[in-house]
Design an enzyme around this catalytic site. Structure first.
Site, PDB file in Angstrom:
ATOM      1  CG  HIS A  74      -3.183   7.309   2.622  1.00  0.00           C
ATOM      2  ND1 HIS A  74      -3.241   7.275   3.996  1.00  0.00           N
ATOM      3  CD2 HIS A  74      -2.986   6.028   2.239  1.00  0.00           C
ATOM      4  CE1 HIS A  74      -3.083   6.039   4.415  1.00  0.00           C
ATOM      5  NE2 HIS A  74      -2.934   5.265   3.375  1.00  0.00           N
ATOM      6  CG  HIS A 130       2.255   0.017   4.473  1.00  0.00           C
ATOM      7  ND1 HIS A 130       1.955  -0.918   5.430  1.00  0.00           N
ATOM      8  CD2 HIS A 130       1.136   0.764   4.297  1.00  0.00           C
ATOM      9  CE1 HIS A 130       0.694  -0.742   5.821  1.00  0.00           C
ATOM     10  NE2 HIS A 130       0.174   0.261   5.149  1.00  0.00           N
ATOM     11  CG  HIS A 142      -4.544   2.933  -0.529  1.00  0.00           C
ATOM     12  ND1 HIS A 142      -5.484   2.332   0.279  1.00  0.00           N
ATOM     13  CD2 HIS A 142      -3.517   3.268   0.297  1.00  0.00           C
ATOM     14  CE1 HIS A 142      -5.028   2.310   1.533  1.00  0.00           C
ATOM     15  NE2 HIS A 142      -3.846   2.881   1.575  1.00  0.00           N
ATOM     16  CG  ASP A 192      -2.069  -0.919   1.165  1.00  0.00           C
ATOM     17  OD1 ASP A 192      -2.086  -1.764   0.251  1.00  0.00           O
ATOM     18  OD2 ASP A 192      -2.957  -0.822   2.014  1.00  0.00           O
TER      19      ASP A 192
HETATM   20 ZN   LIG Z   1      -2.655   3.225   3.221  1.00  0.00          ZN
END
Ligand SMILES: [Zn+2]
Length: 276
Positions: free
Chosen positions: A142, A232, A138, A87
Site C-alpha cells: 500500500h 474500505h 492493491h 479496499d
Molecule cells: Zn487503499
C-alpha cells in the site's frame, strides 16, 4: 458529500495555483508589451513549466484523470446498477463480517486487497473467491506509487501475486492504485503485466471517524447509475483497523439502494457492459 476539510484543502490549492498561474501569465504579457526578448523567453519557459507541473500533478493525484492512462471509473449510466468495492483488506474480523452481510443479502463485491494483509488472512481471501467476489491487486504494501520507478512498481504487483499464489490467480487482472495516485511509469508496467486499472466513481471518506449515522448519509447521498462505490474493509493494510461503523451501516446501505431500484453487479460484468 466530501468532508468540509477536503473542500477547504482543495480550494486552497486551487486558489494558490490560479494566483501563481495568473502572476506568471501577467509577467509574460508585460514582457511581450515591453518587447524584451530575454524576458519573453524566460517567462514563456516559466508558464510552460507551470502548465506541465499542473498537468503532472493532476495526472498523479486525480484517480480518474484519464489521460494518458485510462482507468475504469464508472459503468454504463443507462443502467440502474451499482458496484461495491472494498479496499485495503483483508482486515479481520471486519472483512469476514462484511462477507457475511454480502452473503446474506446476495450482493457481489470487488475486494482490492493488500498483499501483506492477504498473507495474514489467506482463508478470508479464499472465501471471497469461493463466494463469487472479485479480488484485485492493491499492491503488496500500500505504498503511494507517485515517486516509484518501474522496478519498484513491478515488485509491488509481484509481491501481491506471491501472497495470492497459494489461493489462486484471480481473473480478470484488475489493479487499483493506493489512494488512486499514479507514477509516470504505471501505464507501462500495467501494459507489461496485463492489469487493467480501476478507479472509482464515488469515494466517501468512509475511513473518517464520523460515526455510523454520518457514514450512512455519505454512502447514500447522490446515488448515480453505473456508480462504482469505494469502501474500505481495511485501512491501508493496518492490522485490526476499526471498521465497525461500516459493518453496522452496510446492510442498511444495501437495502436503501435496492429500495431505490438499483441492482448490485459484479465489477467485471459492469466493465463488460453486460447485465449478469
Ligand atoms: Zn487503499
Amino acid at each position: 458529500m466530501p468532508p468540509l476539510k477536503v473542500y477547504i484543502q482543495v480550494s486552497l490549492v486551487a486558489i494558490a495555483g490560479l494566483l501563481l498561474g495568473a502572476l506568471l501569465f501577467w509577467r509574460l504579457t508585460k514582457a511581450i508589451r515591453a518587447r524584451r526578448a530575454g524576458a519573453i523567453a524566460g517567462n514563456l519557459a516559466a508558464v510552460t513549466a507551470f502548465a506541465a507541473a499542473t498537468f503532472g500533478l493532476c495526472y498523479a493525484l486525480i484517480p480518474c484523470f484519464n489521460w494518458p492512462l485510462a482507468s475504469y471509473c464508472r459503468g454504463d449510466a443507462a443502467q440502474k446498477w451499482v458496484a461495491l468495492t472494498f479496499d485495503d483488506g483483508p482486515n479481520e474480523p471486519y472483512t469476514s463480517q462484511i462477507l457475511d452481510i454480502l452473503a446474506q443479502k446476495q450482493v457481489p463485491a470487488a475486494f482490492f486487497t493488500v498483499g501483506a494483509s492477504v498473507s495474514r488472512s489467506p482463508e478470508v481471501v479464499a472465501r471471497m473467491l469461493r463466494e463469487g467476489h472479485t479480488v484485485g491487486n492493491h499492491t503488496q504494501t500500500h505504498r503511494g506509487l507517485i515517486t516509484l520507478g518501474p522496478d519498484e512498481i513491478r515488485e509491488e504487483l509481484a509481491g501481491w501475486e506471491r501472497a495470492m499464489a497459494p489461493i489462486g490467480a484471480p481473473q480478470p487482472k484488475l489493479f487499483r492504485a493506493p489512494h488512486g495516485w499514479k507514477s509516470p511509469f504505471l501505464g507501462k508496467v500495467l501494459a507489461e503485466t496485463g492489469y487493467r486499472l480501476v478507479g472509482w466513481t464515488r469515494g466517501v471518506w468512509d475511513t473518517d471517524r464520523t460515526g455510523a449515522e454520518v457514514l450512512f448519509h455519505r454512502l447514500t447521498a447522490r446515488p448515480e447509475n453505473g456508480m462504482i462505490l469505494l469502501l474500505h474493509d481495511g485501512v491501508e493494510g493496518a492490522p485490526g483497523a476499526d471498521r465497525r461503523d461500516l459493518v453496522a451501516v452496510l446492510p442498511k446501505v444495501i437495502d436503501h439502494y435496492r429500495a431505490l431500484g438499483f441492482r448490485f453487479v459484479r465489477l467485471p460484468e459492469m466493465m463488460r457492459g453486460t447485465d449478469p
